[in-house]
Design an enzyme around this catalytic site. Structure first.
Site, PDB file in Angstrom:
ATOM      1  N   ASP A 198       0.809  -1.226   0.000  1.00  0.00           N
ATOM      2  CA  ASP A 198       0.000   0.000   0.000  1.00  0.00           C
ATOM      3  C   ASP A 198       0.839   1.272   0.000  1.00  0.00           C
ATOM      4  O   ASP A 198       0.376   2.330  -0.403  1.00  0.00           O
ATOM      5  CB  ASP A 198      -0.840   0.043   1.288  1.00  0.00           C
ATOM      6  CG  ASP A 198      -2.073  -0.826   1.187  1.00  0.00           C
ATOM      7  OD1 ASP A 198      -2.599  -0.978   0.082  1.00  0.00           O
ATOM      8  OD2 ASP A 198      -2.497  -1.350   2.227  1.00  0.00           O
TER       9      ASP A 198
ATOM     10  N   THR B  31      -4.136 -10.276   9.748  1.00  0.00           N
ATOM     11  CA  THR B  31      -3.084 -10.153   8.738  1.00  0.00           C
ATOM     12  C   THR B  31      -3.145 -11.357   7.810  1.00  0.00           C
ATOM     13  O   THR B  31      -3.439 -12.480   8.261  1.00  0.00           O
ATOM     14  CB  THR B  31      -1.673 -10.051   9.374  1.00  0.00           C
ATOM     15  OG1 THR B  31      -0.692 -10.452   8.407  1.00  0.00           O
ATOM     16  CG2 THR B  31      -1.526 -10.923  10.606  1.00  0.00           C
TER      17      THR B  31
END
Ligand code: GLC
Length: 796
Positions: free
Chosen positions: A490, A705
Site C-alpha cells: 500500500d 493479517t
C-alpha cells in the site's frame, strides 16, 4: 521472559502472568454475533458488523489499556473486600491473588484464586445463537461459610462507531434502558432493530442499567460504587449511557460451588426471555462447548500433521488455521488495532485469505469468491474496498442509516475509477478460484453467471479472463505492469510507475489460469493466454533483473527502484519472492535472488520487507519513505510476505532454508522472549519491528493479517507439499535434510489419506516412490467419499 504456554491437548493458550506488555486477544463467535476479548476480559462485541452494530463499547487506544470489557466482580459481604475474576479491572496485587486466562477455540476462560475463593468466568458465543454467555463458577475453598455478592458489568454502545465517538447530541438522548422480568433491555430508540438484553439464569437481587449510577462519580471500572457499597440502585432511564449490571447475593458453605450464567444478547426483552429459558438449563450451556469443539475439530481434522518441528505442529494443527479462518470470517476489520470503523471486503486481502482454507471452510471461501467477482468492474479491476451487500440483491436489511445525514453513495461513487484501482487486487483471485476447484472438484463454478460491479454479467471464467486482460493492457512502454494506485504494498506507490511484483503476479495468475483452461480442453483460450504468458516472461527476463536480484519497480519518471545503485530500499522482498514463486525466475536467477534476500534482509525474527530502510521522504517512491525506519512497510519484518519466501525456497528445492525462514517468524518460538516480542505467541502479527528501529523484534497487530492464510498455505502446500490437483493429490515436500520422516492426515473430497513420508536418504526434495494402500503408483487418485487410504511417499 514467558507469560504462558500452549496446551495442545485442549487447543488452548494459557496465560498465567497477567501483566502483559500489551493485550493478547481472542475471537468469539462464528456467525452473526462476535466479540474480540483480551486476557483481562477487556474488549467489545458486535452483531454482524463492528461498524454499524456494535453492542458493547470499547475505548480504543486509551488508558488504561483496553477498557471496558465484560466483567464479573465478586464482593465479600463481610469484609467488604472485592475483586474481579479477570485480573482487570480491579487488579488485585499479583502476589495476593493468582489469575490465569485460557484462550481457546472461540471461547476464553478467566480464572482467579483469591481469599480462598476460586472463581472462573468463561466468555463464549454459541454457534447458532446471537448471545454471549458469561459462564461463571464460584467455589468456596475456605473452611468457613462465606457471604458473597457477584456483579456483572458491561457498557452498551450506541451501535454505530461514529455515533459512539462523536456527535452525542443525538445518540445520548436516543438510548434508553429498562428492567423487567429479570431482564435488562437496552433500546436505541431511533433504530428499527435497536435492542439488546442482559439477563441471567437467576433472579437478581439488584440491577443498574445506568452506567454512571453503577460506576459512581469520579470513579472507574476499578472501583464501581455499586460494588464497593454492595448494592445496586435499580437505575434506568430514557436517554444516557447504559450498562448491564446485575447483582446476586449468596452464601456458600465450605466446598460449595455456585454457577451463574449471564447472557448478553441481540434482540429485545422477548428474545432475552427465550435465551434465558434456554440457557438456564446447564445441559444446554455445556452443549455449547461441545458444539463449538465439534465445529473446530471438523476443520482441524481436514489436515493434521506430525513432524519433527514442534512449533510447526502446534501452529499448523491449531493456531495458524484458527487465525486463517478468523480472517476469512472477520475480513480484517475487528481487533484492538482495527477497531471496526472501516469494514467491508478489502479486495486483495479477502482474495488471499480465501485461498488458504477451501479445505476447512469451502462454503465461506465460495461466498467470498462470488462476492469478489461481484465487486469486479467489467474492465477487469476490483473495487479496492467494498461492502458485499451493495451488489447482493438478496440482502434485506441494509446497514444502519445514521439519523445524522451521511449521504448514501451512488453507484458512480461505489464503482471507483481506475485512478483508485490497485494493480494487484484482482490478480489474487485467479489462484483462489483455481485452488477452490482443485480442493472441491466443483468445476461448475467456473461457468456460473455473476454480475459485474458496474453492470452486466458474465461467467466466472469470463471474469477471470477480464482480470488477466486488464493486467496485460495496463503496462508501461517496456511492458512492465503499471503499479496504478499501489500494488500489494500500500505504501509503495511509485508515483504511478511500474511494478515488477505485479508482472510476476500476473505471470503466476496466468499459469494458474492456464492449468484450468488446459484441463477444460479450451484450446483457443489456452493459446491466447499461453502467448500472453510468454510475453510477460520475456518482460520479466529482460527488464526486471539487476545483477544479483530483481528490481522492485520503476517510478513514474523512469527511475528503477530496488537496485544495487540505491542506498536505501536497495532490495525488496516482494519482487524477489514472486519472481521465484511464480516460476518466472528459473533456478539459477532464483537462487541468486533468494541468496541476496537471505544476506540482506533476513533477521532472527524473519525477513524484512526491504532494506536498508528509507530515511528521506521521496514521493516518487511513495508513502513508504514517510514511515519511520523499521516500522510497517519501511524495512520491518512485514510478516505476510515471509511465507512467500518459504514457498520460493521450496520452488528452489532448499528445504533447510525454507525451514530457517519458517522458524524465525514462527510466534511459537518467541514464547519465551515476550520482553522483546510483546504480542501474543499464538498469532502471527502484521509486522515485527525491523533492525533499523530501537524496538527491533517487537510484534504488532495480531490476527488481522494475511500472514495467517499465507503461512498455512506455504507451510502445508510447499514445505509439506500436500497439494490437491484437479484429479490427483500431489505430495511433493521440500523439507530440511535432517527430517527422517513426517506424517499427515489429509481429508480431500470426503476421503481420508493417511500420508507417511520417509526420507531415509536425507534429501530436501524429490520423490522416488509413491505407495497407495501398499501398491506402487505414479499418482494419488481421487477416492470414494468416506474411504480411508494409506499413502507412503519415499523421498530420494
Ligand atoms: C496491510 C493491508 C494489505 C497490504 C499490506 C501491505 O496488511 O491490509 O492490503 O497488502 O498492508 O501494504
Amino acid at each position: 521472559m514467558r507469560y504462558g504456554h500452549f496446551d495442545n491437548k485442549k487447543r488452548e493458550y494459557v496465560i498465567d502472568k497477567m501483566d502483559l506488555p500489551t493485550s493478547w486477544t481472542n475471537y468469539l463467535g462464528i456467525r452473526n454475533m462476535a466479540a474480540v476479548v483480551n486476557h483481562t476480559a477487556g474488549g467489545y462485541m458486535f452483531y454482524k458488523t463492528p461498524e454499524y452494530h456494535r453492542i458493547t463499547r470499547f475505548r480504543a487506544n486509551s488508558v488504561p489499556m483496553d477498557r471496558p470489557g465484560h466483567y464479573v466482580y465478586i464482593r465479600d459481604d463481610e469484609s467488604k473486600d472485592y475483586w474481579s475474576i479477570s485480573w482487570q479491572p480491579v487488579a488485585k496485587p499479583l502476589d495476593e491473588a493468582s489469575y490465569s486466562c485460557r484462550h481457546g477455540m472461540s471461547y476464553t476462560t478467566y480464572n482467579c484464586d483469591y481469599s480462598n475463593i476460586n472463581a472462573e468466568q468463561t466468555l463464549v458465543i454459541p454457534k447458532d445463537d446471537s448471545v454471549e454467555l458469561w459462564d461463571v463458577k464460584i467455589k468456596n475453598e475456605d473452611n468457613r461459610v462465606r457471604q458473597l455478592s457477584v456483579f456483572s458489568y458491561c457498557e452498551f454502545s450506541f451501535h454505530h462507531i461514529d455515533m459512539d465517538n462523536r456527535n452525542f447530541q443525538m445518540s445520548l438522548y436516543a438510548s434508553g434502558s429498562s428492567y423487567d422480568k429479570g431482564i435488562i433491555e437496552h433500546d436505541l430508540f431511533y433504530e428499527e432493530f435497536g435492542y439488546q438484553y442482559f439477563t441471567a439464569n437467576m433472579e437478581a437481587d439488584g440491577f443498574d442499567c445506568l452506567r454512571d449510577t453503577f460506576i459512581g462519580r469520579y470513579r472507574t471500572e476499578d472501583n464501581p460504587k455499586a460494588v464497593e457499597t454492595g448494592r445496586c440502585l435499580g437505575s434506568c432511564e430514557r436517554g444516557n449511557n447504559h450498562c448491564g449490571a446485575l447483582h446476586k447475593r449468596f452464601v456458600l458453605a465450605p466446598g460449595e460451588e455456585v454457577r451463574i450464567v449471564f447472557m448478553l444478547g441481540e434482540g429485545d426483552r422477548e428474545a432475552g426471555r427465550i435465551m434465558r429459558e434456554k440457557y438456564s438449563d446447564m445441559g444446554r450451556v455445556d452443549a455449547v462447548y461441545d458444539e463449538l469443539r465439534a465445529y473446530w475439530e471438523d476443520k482441524f481434522s481436514k489436515l493434521q500433521i506430525r513432524t519433527p518441528n514442534e512449533g510447526m505442529n502446534t501452529m499448523i494443527n491449531t493456531w495458524t488455521l484458527y487465525q486463517a479462518e478468523i480472517n476469512v470470517m472477520f475480513s480484517r476489520f475487528a481487533s484492538f488495532i482495527e477497531v471496526g470503523g472501516r469494514t467491508g471486503l478489502g479486495y486483495r486481502d479477502t482474495a488471499q485469505d480465501a485461498m488458504a482454507v477451501p479445505h476447512s471452510n469451502p462454503v465461506k471461501c465460495r461466498q467470498r469468491i462470488i462476492e469478489l467477482l461481484q465487486g469486479l468492474v467489467s474492465q477487469g479491476y476490483g473495487l479496492h474496498l467494498f461492502q458485499p451487500e451493495w451488489f447482493d440483491s438478496e440482502t434485506e436489511h441494509k446497514p444502519f442509516k445514521s439519523p445524522t445525514v451521511i449521504p448514501t453513495p451512488g453507484k458512480d461513487k461505489i464503482v471507483h475509477g481506475i485512478e483508485d484501482a490497485c494493480s494487484d487486487d484482482a490478480l489474487w483471485l485467479i489462484s483462489t478460484i483455481v485452488e477452490y476447484v482443485k480442493e472441491t472438484g466443483e468445476h461448475s463454478l467456473i461457468d456460473e453467471m455473476v454480475s459485474y460491479a458496474d453492470g452486466g454479467e458474465g461467467t466466472v471464467y469470463e471474469h477471470m479472463m477480464k482480470i488477466l486482460d486488464f493486467s496485460a493492457e495496463q503496462v508501461g512502454e517496456g511492458g512492465i505492469c503499471k503499479g496504478l494506485r499501489a500494488d500489494w504494498n500500500d505504501c509503495l506507490n511509485l508515483g504511478g510507475g511500474e511494478s515488477a511484483m505485479v508482472s510476476f503476479l500476473h505471470y503466476w495468475a496466468l499459469r494458474n489460469f492456464l492449468e484450468l483452461a488446459e484441463y477444460r480442453g479450451d484450446q483457443k483460450i489456452t493459446e491466447k493466454y499461453e502467448q500472453m504468458l510468454q510475453k510477460v516472461k520475456e518482460v520479466c527476463d529482460t527488464k526486471l533483473w539487476d545483477e544479483d536480484w530483481y528490481i522492485r519497480g520503476v517510478t513514474q519518471s523512469g527511475r528503477p527502484i530496488g537496485t544495487k545503485m540505491d542506498k536505501e530500499g536497495q532490495i525488496h522482498l516482494e519482487s524477489n519472492t514472486w519472481a521465484v514463486l511464480s516460476g518466472a525466475s528459473g533456478q539459477e536467477r532464483g537462487i541468486r535472488a533468494m541468496n541476496s534476500v537471505y544476506d540482506r534482509l533476513f533477521t532472527p525474527y524473519g525477513i524484512m520487507l526491504n532494506g536498508p530502510a528509507y530515511t528521506t521522504p521521496d514521493d516518487e517512491i511513495g508513502f513508504v519513505t514517510r514511515v519511520y525506519p523499521g516500522l510497517k512497510e519501511n524495512a520491518a519484518v512485514f510478516s505476510h510476505p515471509n511465507p512467500w519466501a518459504w514457498a520460493a525456497e521450496c520452488m528452489l528445492g532448499r528445504g533447510d532454508r525454507a525451514m530457517e525462514f519458517y522458524d524465525a517468524l514462527c510466534p511459537y518460538y518467541q514464547n519465551d522472549m515476550i520482553e522483546i516480542r510483546e504480542a501474543e505467541p499464538y498469532s502471527y502479527c502484521q509486522f515485527v519491528v525491523g533492525k533499523d528501529h530501537t524496538a527491533f523484534g517487537r510484534a504488532h497487530h495480531p490476527f488481522m493479517t494475511g500472514t495467517g492464510g499465507w503461512a498455512y498455505f506455504s507451510a502445508t502446500r510447499y514445505i509439506l507439499g500436500i497439494r490437491p490437483d484437479f484429479d490427483k493429490l500431489v505430495v511433493d515436500p521440500c523439507i530440511p535434510a535432517e527430517w527422517k520422516h513426517f506424517h499427515v492426515i489429509r481429508e480431500w473430497r470426503g476421503a481420508v489419506y493417511r500420508i507417511q513420508v520417509e526420507n531415509k536418504d536425507g534429501v530436501m526434495k524429490g520423490i522416488r516412490e509413491i505407495y497407495f494402500d501398499g501398491r506402487k503408483v505414479d499418482a494419488i487418485p481421487v477416492c470414494e467419499e468416506e474411504s480411508q487410504h494409506d499413502i507412503k511417499i519415499v523421498m530420494g
